[in-house]
Design an enzyme around this catalytic site. Structure first.
Site, PDB file in Angstrom:
ATOM      1  N   GLU A 305       0.831  -1.217   0.000  1.00  0.00           N
ATOM      2  CA  GLU A 305       0.000   0.000   0.000  1.00  0.00           C
ATOM      3  C   GLU A 305       0.860   1.260   0.000  1.00  0.00           C
ATOM      4  OE1 GLU A 305      -2.847  -0.688  -0.814  1.00  0.00           O
ATOM      5  OE2 GLU A 305      -2.874  -2.785  -0.193  1.00  0.00           O
ATOM      6  N   GLU A 327      -1.068  -2.257  -9.676  1.00  0.00           N
ATOM      7  CA  GLU A 327      -1.062  -3.444  -8.824  1.00  0.00           C
ATOM      8  C   GLU A 327       0.145  -4.351  -9.059  1.00  0.00           C
ATOM      9  OE1 GLU A 327      -2.679  -3.296  -6.391  1.00  0.00           O
ATOM     10  OE2 GLU A 327      -4.408  -2.027  -6.825  1.00  0.00           O
TER      11      GLU A 327
HETATM   12  N1  BES Z   1      -5.859  -1.240  -4.522  1.00  0.00           N
HETATM   13  C1  BES Z   1      -5.970  -2.468  -3.836  1.00  0.00           C
HETATM   14  C2  BES Z   1      -7.265  -2.635  -3.089  1.00  0.00           C
HETATM   15  C3  BES Z   1      -8.441  -3.034  -3.949  1.00  0.00           C
HETATM   16  C4  BES Z   1      -8.557  -4.324  -4.395  1.00  0.00           C
HETATM   17  C5  BES Z   1      -9.422  -2.123  -4.263  1.00  0.00           C
HETATM   18  C6  BES Z   1      -9.632  -4.679  -5.176  1.00  0.00           C
HETATM   19  C7  BES Z   1     -10.490  -2.482  -5.033  1.00  0.00           C
HETATM   20  C8  BES Z   1     -10.603  -3.771  -5.497  1.00  0.00           C
HETATM   21  C9  BES Z   1      -4.849  -2.616  -2.820  1.00  0.00           C
HETATM   22  O1  BES Z   1      -3.713  -1.894  -3.107  1.00  0.00           O
HETATM   23  C10 BES Z   1      -4.417  -4.052  -2.872  1.00  0.00           C
HETATM   24  O2  BES Z   1      -3.915  -4.454  -3.867  1.00  0.00           O
HETATM   25  N2  BES Z   1      -4.639  -4.799  -1.797  1.00  0.00           N
HETATM   26  C11 BES Z   1      -4.334  -6.208  -1.766  1.00  0.00           C
HETATM   27  C12 BES Z   1      -3.221  -6.509  -0.817  1.00  0.00           C
HETATM   28  C13 BES Z   1      -1.901  -6.629  -1.486  1.00  0.00           C
HETATM   29  C14 BES Z   1      -0.818  -6.961  -0.498  1.00  0.00           C
HETATM   30  C15 BES Z   1      -1.856  -7.613  -2.616  1.00  0.00           C
HETATM   31  C16 BES Z   1      -5.575  -6.934  -1.325  1.00  0.00           C
HETATM   32  O3  BES Z   1      -6.533  -6.248  -0.970  1.00  0.00           O
HETATM   33  O4  BES Z   1      -5.580  -8.142  -1.337  1.00  0.00           O
HETATM   34 ZN    ZN Z   2      -2.588  -2.658  -4.628  1.00  0.00          ZN
END
Ligand code: BES
Ligand code: ZN
Length: 869
Positions: A305, A327
């Site tokens: 994050e 991502e």
């Molecule tokens: N931007 C995402 C959160 C997100 C995910 C928003 C799906 C909307 C839809 C965040 O940065 C993220 O990728 N979170 C991951 C954790 C990461 C360590 C892979 C998650 O939520 O699993």
């Molecule tokens: Zn992310």
């Protein structure tokens, strides 16, 4: 106004520059009232202003546009299907600046999207908090806005909230005025940011606080009484901010960073600028009751994050087609941070799990290119998947290994500088790397991001010549006609004897003599050294045998041992290779001690055990015995109790090995687990059950539970109810359905959907359904589908139900049955996942058929079960 309907993007005649937003949530009625004034630039002649809004009730009388004079719309229409608000004016609006004002009301929903309600307990009383989750397209559910990542603007936020509560937003508070039971809190204006990064949280919280070396204030907020559990994440955040500042060569751009644990949260975490929200399990760490794996999760998520604060927030994708830039990149760079903070965790070896999941999804015909076309907002949720994250991160790693770490970092820093406070597309990143390296990056990388899939490179040795042949890999065994530019690396007999080249055609021959590969006559040849490339390798029999020998002799690095096993498994599933030869290869890993390699060996064993149960049930006991033998050496080395000063990886491995032994039916493990579990039930602080072996113990206990012997399950549910640690709840949920009794499986699945389990967590209950419970889970899901589909709406959690329940099947009839069931229930937000899950079932079914035809299998399995390798 029909011209605005059915369009994936908003028309561009008005450009928002600054939002002044005021929100007043009512936490007991679960509603909110709001008003917004948006500074606009009208850039083309228009009688219309079109922006996004959804699930809001807009007060038409309040809407006006003020520039040279006040314009009142003659028509205000909220088109729910397209989530747009269309304002029609009687006359053409003047080009230039003006202010659009709108008052509106909304509901604090329970769907963990937009502006939503989360619940917690405080001093025995149930309370509500209000939280936002806007990514990808739900800011429009909180206030009318141009809800596209490229429409960046400044945000000035003001909240009217109960005076006793903590109210947080992206920026620091500039003013707080208390007026009896209510207070008005206003925040500094943000720099220009995308709507999906705006955030607000209102509730009761405690925090811990620290500063970076250059004075940025960092806080971790959590439920009252849990502040100590925030200390570890706080430490990681401070260190990570300092590291990224150097890595990206740009300061963290905001004056503060808050991170907060939210009890109801759909994703793992969300990178809102300056106010990052997390699930509790991804932020909090309890010294006594959290496991090593929980600790690593906190580091990974925080590092991910915080990477977005630069890659995503400062430089933002131009459109959701480029989501992977956010991502994939954040996933990759979180390993840079974790490796720097905890070098002994060997996270770059663990990175291979990311690559593996990317390869497994991308081996399906139902995969999609990294750069994916988006035609409707409802399609976006589904691309937060292993392609965007894991394949994305893996192709970045491949490119970085090709260009070199230093050149890569330098080019990145100039990309960040160039696109800061702006938006970028995939090719902008390639161009920056191309300029920094002098290599044809665009050309090389387009073949990886614009088409789906990846190649398998077949390697043969003939007359001292290595022949390479490229074809598209499909898990189904079919061949595709994709073309890639593949950075090939190889070693021969030693890691000092290396050769690199770009494979640009279907085939290529390497003359060993000309390449000074003198040992080629007898030495091992490993292609895709350290597995930094996103492709699979298939060796001819002679080369495969040499590698097997090299594994036994411990000549190869753990990354290469991992890769050989993983490719062999994938080739077996695709029916390029027999199960007999895969099992024989697995025998070469009997002295394996490395966490990442063993972890994949376990996951492969689990899949094989399940496929064997369908294909050759008469061999299942032998196969289980063989797997139990495979893990004996490491199991004995690790034991049950943590050794003083042991490595983080050994702590994680112990749990995984014991879980595997329990699932394969190893009685001594199940007995010992049961003894320790009893001690734990009597005393939650018993040293007999440290956190790293709890999940394994729970799984072992569930192996003996049945409707006539329920006490193990009941004790587990009691622990579930009593603990206030989310990680403990998750461990329990993740073990219940591993029970072989299908009636119990039904009970625990019902429990997962009950009000005792937060809806964010129900899918964990489906993660480890026993093979005996597979059919029960499917029947159960069909029964509950209306409820599930309604509760989870269009979110990505809904897709997890489908993939967990459907993918394990292995017959053509079941694939059809699933297709028929969903024929009338399909919606855009689950279409892709459903197609992929059904494809997996068909692949499994073909695999079962081919295993049943393997002649030598029975004999080989019996020998392996007796320890004859
Ligand atoms: N931007 C995402 C959160 C997100 C995910 C928003 C799906 C909307 C839809 C965040 O940065 C993220 O990728 N979170 C991951 C954790 C990461 C360590 C892979 C998650 O939520 O699993
Ligand atoms: Zn992310």
């Amino acid at each position: 106004m029909d011209q605005f309907k059915g369009q994936p993007r908003l028309p561009k005649f008005a450009v928002p520059k600054r939002y002044d937003i005021r929100l007043k949530p009512d936490l007991s009625a679960c509603t909110f009232a709001g008003s917004v004034s948006i500074d606009l630039d009208i850039v083309a002649d228009t009688k219309f202003i079109v922006l996004n809004a959804a699930d809001l009730s807009v007060n038409s009388g309040s809407v006006c546009f003020t520039s040279s004079k006040v314009f009142q719309p003659v028509n205000v229409e909220l088109v729910e299907a397209d989530e747009i608000l269309v304002l029609e004016f009687a006359e053409t609006l003047p080009i230039g600046e003006g202010v659009l004002s709108i008052d509106f009301d909304g509901v604090l929903n329970e769907k963990m999207k937009g502006f939503y309600k989360s619940t917690y307990e405080h001093q025995g009383e149930k309370k509500n908090m209000a939280v936002t989750q806007f990514e990808p397209v739900d800011a429009r559910k909180c206030f009318p806005c141009w809800d596209e990542p490229a429409c960046k603007a400044k945000f000035k936020i003001t909240l009217d909230v109960p005076s006793e509560l903590v109210a947080l937003s992206n920026m620091p508070v500039i003013e707080e005025t208390v007026d009896g039971p209510l207070k008005t809190v206003s925040y500094q204006e943000t720099p220009i940011i995308s709507t999906y990064l705006v955030a607000v949280v209102v509730g009761l919280f405690n925090y811990v606080e620290d500063h970076t070396s250059d004075g940025i204030k960092v806080r971790v907020y959590c439920q009252v009484g849990k502040a100590n559990q925030g200390k570890f994440a706080l430490h990681v955040a401070v260190k990570t901010l300092e590291l990224y500042k150097v890595y990206f060569a740009v300061q963290y751009p905001l004056p503060k960073l808050d991170m907060i644990a939210v009890p109801d949260f759909a994703a793992g975490a969300m990178e809102n600028y300056g106010l990052v929200t997390y699930r509790e399990t991804a932020l909090l760490f309890d010294d006594k009751h959290s496991a090593a794996a929980n600790k690593q999760r906190v580091v990974t998520v925080v590092a991910h994050e915080l990477a977005h604060q630069w890659f995503g927030n400062l430089v933002t994708m131009e459109w959701w087609t480029h989501l992977w830039l956010n991502e994939g990149f954040a996933t990759w760079v979180s390993y840079v941070a974790a490796d720097s903070l905890f070098p002994e965790w060997k996270v770059w070896t663990q990175f291979l799990e990311e690559t593996t999941e990317g390869l497994r999804l991308d081996g399906l015909e139902g995969s999609h290119p990294i750069e994916v076309e988006i035609n409707h907002a409802s399609e976006i949720d589904e691309i937060f998947d292993a392609i965007s994250y894991r394949k994305g991160a893996s192709v970045i790693r491949m490119l970085q290994s090709y260009l070199g770490a230093e050149c890569f970092q330098r080019s990145l820093a100039s990309y960040i500088k160039k696109y800061a406070y702006s938006n970028a597309k995939t090719e902008d990143l390639w161009t920056a790397l191309e300029e920094g390296s002098g290599e044809p990056v665009n050309n090389l990388m387009n073949s990886w991001t614009k088409q789906k899939g990846y190649p398998v490179v077949s390697v043969k040795l003939k007359d001292q010549k290595l022949e390479f042949e490229l074809s598209q890999f499909f898990s189904s065994g079919s061949h595709g006609d994709g073309q890639w530019i593949v950075p090939i690396t190889l070693c021969c007999g030693s890691y000092d004897v290396k050769k690199n080249f770009l494979l640009q055609t279907k085939s290529e021959t390497l003359d060993a003599k000309e390449s000074s590969l003198d040992e080629i006559r007898s030495a091992w040849v490993k292609v895709n050294v350290h597995q930094t490339g996103f492709y699979r390798v298939k060796y001819d029999d002679d080369l495969a045998a040499r590698l097997r020998y090299a594994i036994e002799k411990k000549y190869l690095t753990e990354t290469d041992r991992f890769g050989i096993l993983e490719d062999s498994f994938a080739l077996c599933m695709a029916r390029y290779q027999s199960l007999t030869s895969l099992l024989t290869l697995m025998g070469a890993y009997r002295e394996e001690l490395e966490y990442t390699v063993l972890s994949n060996l376990i996951s492969i064993s689990n899949k094989l055990m399940r496929i064997a149960a369908d294909a050759t049930p008469e061999l299942l006991d032998y196969i289980n015995q063989f797997f139990i033998n495979l893990f004996q050496i490491s199991a004995e080395k690790l034991g049950w109790d943590p050794k003083q000063g042991e490595s983080h990886l050994d702590s994680m491995l112990r749990g995984e090995i014991l879980t595997a032994l329990a699932v394969f039916g190893h009685d001594p493990t199940i007995n010992e687990a049961s003894r320790r579990f009893h001690a734990f039930v009597d005393d939650r602080n018993t040293p007999l059950l440290p956190p790293d072996i709890r999940k394994a113990t729970y799984v072992a206990v569930m192996q003996r539970v049945s409707t006539s012997n329920r006490s193990g399950c009941e004790s587990l549910l009691r622990v579930y109810r009593e603990t206030d640690l989310s990680q403990e709840k998750t461990r329990i949920l993740g073990s219940l359905a591993s029970c072989p009794d299908h009636n119990m499986v039904l009970e625990v699945l019902n429990f997962a959907l009950s009000s005792e389990v937060r809806s964010q967590d129900a899918v964990f209950g489906l993660a480890a359904v026993s093979k005996e419970g597979r059919e029960t889970a499917w029947t159960w899901m069909k029964d509950k589908w209306d409820h599930i589909s309604k509760t989870y709406g269009s979110g990505f959690l809904l897709t997890r139900f489908i993939s967990s329940v459907v993918s394990p099947f292995a017959s053509f009839e079941k694939a059809k049955e699933v297709e028929e069931f969903f024929a009338s229930r399909i919606k855009p937000s689950i279409a892709r996942t459903l197609k992929q899950s059904i494809e997996r079932v068909n692949i499994n079914a073909k695999w079962v058929q081919s295993i049943q035809k393997e002649k030598q299998l029975a004999e080989a399995v019996k020998e392996l079960a007796q320890g004859k390798y």
